[in-house]
Design a protein around this motif. Structure first.
Motif, PDB file in Angstrom:
ATOM      1  N   SER A   1      17.815  13.701   6.646  1.00 29.84           N
ATOM      2  CA  SER A   1      17.097  12.427   6.744  1.00 29.84           C
ATOM      3  C   SER A   1      18.059  11.265   6.523  1.00 29.84           C
ATOM      4  O   SER A   1      18.813  11.250   5.538  1.00 29.84           O
ATOM      5  CB  SER A   1      15.993  12.371   5.685  1.00 29.84           C
TER       6      SER A   1
ATOM      7  N   GLU B   1       9.105  18.690   3.228  1.00 33.23           N
ATOM      8  CA  GLU B   1       9.700  19.125   4.483  1.00 33.23           C
ATOM      9  C   GLU B   1       8.876  20.222   5.140  1.00 33.23           C
ATOM     10  O   GLU B   1       7.883  20.689   4.576  1.00 33.23           O
ATOM     11  CB  GLU B   1      11.139  19.584   4.266  1.00 33.23           C
TER      12      GLU B   1
ATOM     13  N   CYS C   1      13.920  13.917  10.635  1.00 34.30           N
ATOM     14  CA  CYS C   1      14.745  15.086  10.299  1.00 34.30           C
ATOM     15  C   CYS C   1      15.574  15.457  11.536  1.00 34.30           C
ATOM     16  O   CYS C   1      15.151  16.284  12.358  1.00 34.30           O
ATOM     17  CB  CYS C   1      13.842  16.242   9.866  1.00 34.30           C
TER      18      CYS C   1
END
Length: 263
Positions: A64, A106, A199
């Motif tokens: 990130s 995540e 991401c």
């Protein structure tokens, strides 16, 4: 083996065993020597395996842009996941289990087939994935004050701590990882948010990067491996009593608490 590699590994292991963070280890190596840092990580992994610990997958870190800015680094990295790092959904992190914890949300994937090739694509990852799940990673650093460069975090198993997989299991054909929206709550307070595109543009891209990197090192991903694909938003420091819940669209919720929370 360069004697700096075992020295760094010993310093990090001692920090974990004594629950006392150590100074950065980067000065043992040439500036930015990531290969040496991975040699430290590999030695520590081999020692854990020799001690009877079970490898269950890999994590990708620093995917990130927000997290890269937080830590002052500019590229992803990876670390090893062991069975004793896993907590169940709704589980509690015992006091003293981690030194300087931070939480990030995540997408996890579990592979149904291996990814042995050095030129893995996002399409290859999708085809090999058995299911997706929401996840929380409790990142940690054995380096005092999180005073890290890419060399420090790579050597320190990509600043791994613990991880939690949610109970949801979704097919990669049912959820588009790049399109998910993530909200991370501490209690009722929104403390981090992001999307799958935060991401590396797509969590499947991150997993493809990992598969290729590991294959080139002769350590390919295999069927059954868990892959934590990387943070979807900024990480948040945790203290005793905190309760974190990640809500990821299409995948549901996952929760972890830190010992000390009120009943």
């Amino acid at each position: 083996m360069n004697d700096a590699v075992p020295r760094a590994a010993e310093a990090l292991a001692a920090a974990a065993a004594r629950a006392t963070p150590c100074p950065p280890i980067r000065d043992l190596f040439a500036d930015g020597d990531i290969d040496a840092a991975y040699a430290v990580q590999r030695l520590a992994t081999q020692r854990r395996l020799a001690a009877g610990h079970r490898l269950v997958g890999r994590k990708i870190g620093l995917t990130s842009p927000a997290v890269q800015r937080q830590l002052g680094v500019d590229q992803p990295d990876f670390g090893a996941l062991f069975a004793d790092m896993a907590l169940g959904d709704g589980g509690t992190v015992p006091a003293g289990r981690v030194l300087q914890p931070k939480v990030e949300a995540e997408i996890a994937l579990v592979l149904g087939a291996g990814l042995p090739g050095p030129d893995c694509s996002a399409a290859d990852v999708r085809a090999a994935t058995a299911f997706l799940a929401p996840a929380l990673e409790i990142v940690d650093s054995r380096i005092a004050g999180w005073d890290i460069t890419i060399v420090d975090t790579v050597a320190d198993n990509a600043s791994s701590g613990l991880f939690v997989l949610g109970d949801t299991r979704e097919s990669p054909d049912a959820v588009e990882p790049a399109d998910v929206e993530m909200r991370l709550l501490r209690g009722d307070e929104l403390v981090s948010q992001g999307t799958g595109r935060d991401c590396l543009g797509d969590p499947l891209n991150a997993a493809a990067w990992l598969a290729s990197a590991l294959a080139r090192r002769g350590e390919p991903l295999r069927a059954g491996d868990i892959v934590l694909t990387g943070a979807l938003g900024p990480m948040v420091a945790a203290v005793p009593g905190d309760v974190f819940t990640a809500r990821i669209s299409g995948l549901g919720d996952v929760t972890v608490s830190f010992e000390g929370a009120a009943a």
